[in-house]
Design a protein around this motif. Structure first.
Motif, PDB file in Angstrom:
ATOM      1  N   THR A  76     -29.397 -36.128  31.878  1.00 29.84           N
ATOM      2  CA  THR A  76     -28.284 -35.895  32.800  1.00 29.84           C
ATOM      3  C   THR A  76     -27.949 -34.421  32.998  1.00 29.84           C
ATOM      4  O   THR A  76     -27.813 -33.975  34.140  1.00 29.84           O
ATOM      5  N   LEU A 102     -21.101 -33.987  35.798  1.00 29.93           N
ATOM      6  CA  LEU A 102     -22.244 -34.855  35.522  1.00 29.93           C
ATOM      7  C   LEU A 102     -22.711 -34.804  34.072  1.00 29.93           C
ATOM      8  O   LEU A 102     -23.461 -35.683  33.635  1.00 29.93           O
ATOM      9  N   PHE A 233     -28.174 -38.348  42.250  1.00 33.35           N
ATOM     10  CA  PHE A 233     -27.886 -38.474  40.815  1.00 33.35           C
ATOM     11  C   PHE A 233     -27.759 -39.939  40.408  1.00 33.35           C
ATOM     12  O   PHE A 233     -28.413 -40.400  39.468  1.00 33.35           O
TER      13      PHE A 233
END
Length: 336
Positions: A76, A102, A233
């Motif tokens: 991530t 994120l 994402f």
């Protein structure tokens, strides 16, 4: 009437209502408690419906913990850095906000979406202490490595506020279950649990966006600019988590827990850090406010979509039967 089937529309509607109320009433900032109270009520309902005694057994699932930590703290942050460079190479404030958004796995919302998707809430809950500890410890590292600077953070106060949001509904659920008994609670949850969860979730979402409506409307272009990288994402993490879970032979509830553990982000914690660390850089905080506006409807849509795959779900590896799996790895049965 069950409103779970309208969950994505309900979340989007709550965000729109919040922005409209904030604009019409001239609300400038929402008190934290206005968001925390419905969120805590939602978590209370969730904790009522799970076997809290099975959490310790869930920690013994090394493969799940290793998979979740690899997704949250290796893949991530690197993906966030790459997306920041690709889409906001000349805007360091937005890149900082994107990394902070994120690189911090969620410590509350993900349990809700896991439960709504008939995922293994106990297993997802087992990873929470590690997620919370590591994201606070590693945030300065990520920002130093990816942005070339360190940040002074009041870690004890941030940790205390997050613990309180989780500890109060957790303890209250324990007390209510002890006093009322599981046999009396389960029928109520079966009849009303899903609708009440979505109701409190929508209230929290509306309060969140009501307080930030002015900044959002003044920077609508940023919402559009962040939409594509965030879609990339979430699509990437959903694909990788589902493939990894199936490759590990996880049953549907465990694979769903893995997906939401890696998908949901801790925007409230990130926002609190950003306000303290970057008081003169409003774009950092604004990126963190816009993030949930895109994230929550997407998570709702993913929850709805995963439910539709439950009956056809097949792991790649050998799947153990329910009888062979620990009790903590069985799905929560009262949801939807």
């Amino acid at each position: 009437m069950e409103i779970g089937r309208f969950q994505p529309l309900a979340i989007i509607g709550a965000a729109v209502i919040g922005i409209a109320l904030g604009t019409l009433l001239g609300i400038d900032g929402t008190p934290a408690m206005a968001i925390e109270i419905p969120l805590m009520a939602l978590l209370f309902l969730l904790f009522l419906g799970v076997d809290l005694g099975a959490i310790r057994k869930s920690l013994s699932n090394f493969r799940f913990a290793a998979s979740a930590l690899a997704l949250n703290f290796i893949l991530t942050p690197c993906l966030a850095f790459g997306l920041g460079l690709l889409f906001f190479g000349d805007e360091p404030d937005i890149r900082i906000g994107l990394i902070m958004l994120l690189a911090t796995p969620c410590t509350d919302w993900y349990l809700v979406f896991t439960g709504m998707s008939r995922g293994n809430v106990e297993l997802g809950l087992s990873i929470l202490p590690l997620n919370l500890t590591l994201q606070i410890a590693l945030m300065p590292v990520y920002l130093f490595v990816f942005m070339g600077s360190e940040i002074d953070m009041d870690v004890p106060s941030l940790l205390w506020s997050m613990v309180m949001v989780l500890a109060i509904p957790f303890v209250l659920a324990l007390v209510v279950k002890r006093v009322a008994g599981t046999q009396r609670i389960e029928p109520v949850l079966d009849a009303h649990g899903d609708n009440l969860q979505i109701l409190f979730l929508c209230i929290a979402v509306a309060m969140m966006f009501a307080g930030e409506s002015r900044d959002l409307l003044d920077n609508t272009s940023l919402l559009l600019e962040m939409f594509i990288p965030l879609m990339i994402f979430f699509a990437s993490l959903l694909t990788v988590s589902q493939l990894l879970g199936r490759a590990e032979g996880f049953p549907y509830p465990d694979c769903t827990a893995l997906s939401f553990t890696s998908l949901a982000r801790n925007s409230p914690l990130s926002l609190a850090i950003a306000v303290a660390a970057f008081p003169d850089q409003p774009l950092v905080s604004l990126a963190l406010v816009i993030g949930p506006l895109i994230e929550l409807p997407i998570l709702s849509l993913i929850s709805w979509a995963l439910l539709r795959t439950e009956k056809t779900y097949r792991p790649f590896g050998k799947r153990r039967s329910v009888e062979e799996r620990p009790a903590a790895n069985r799905r929560v049965t009262y949801h939807q």
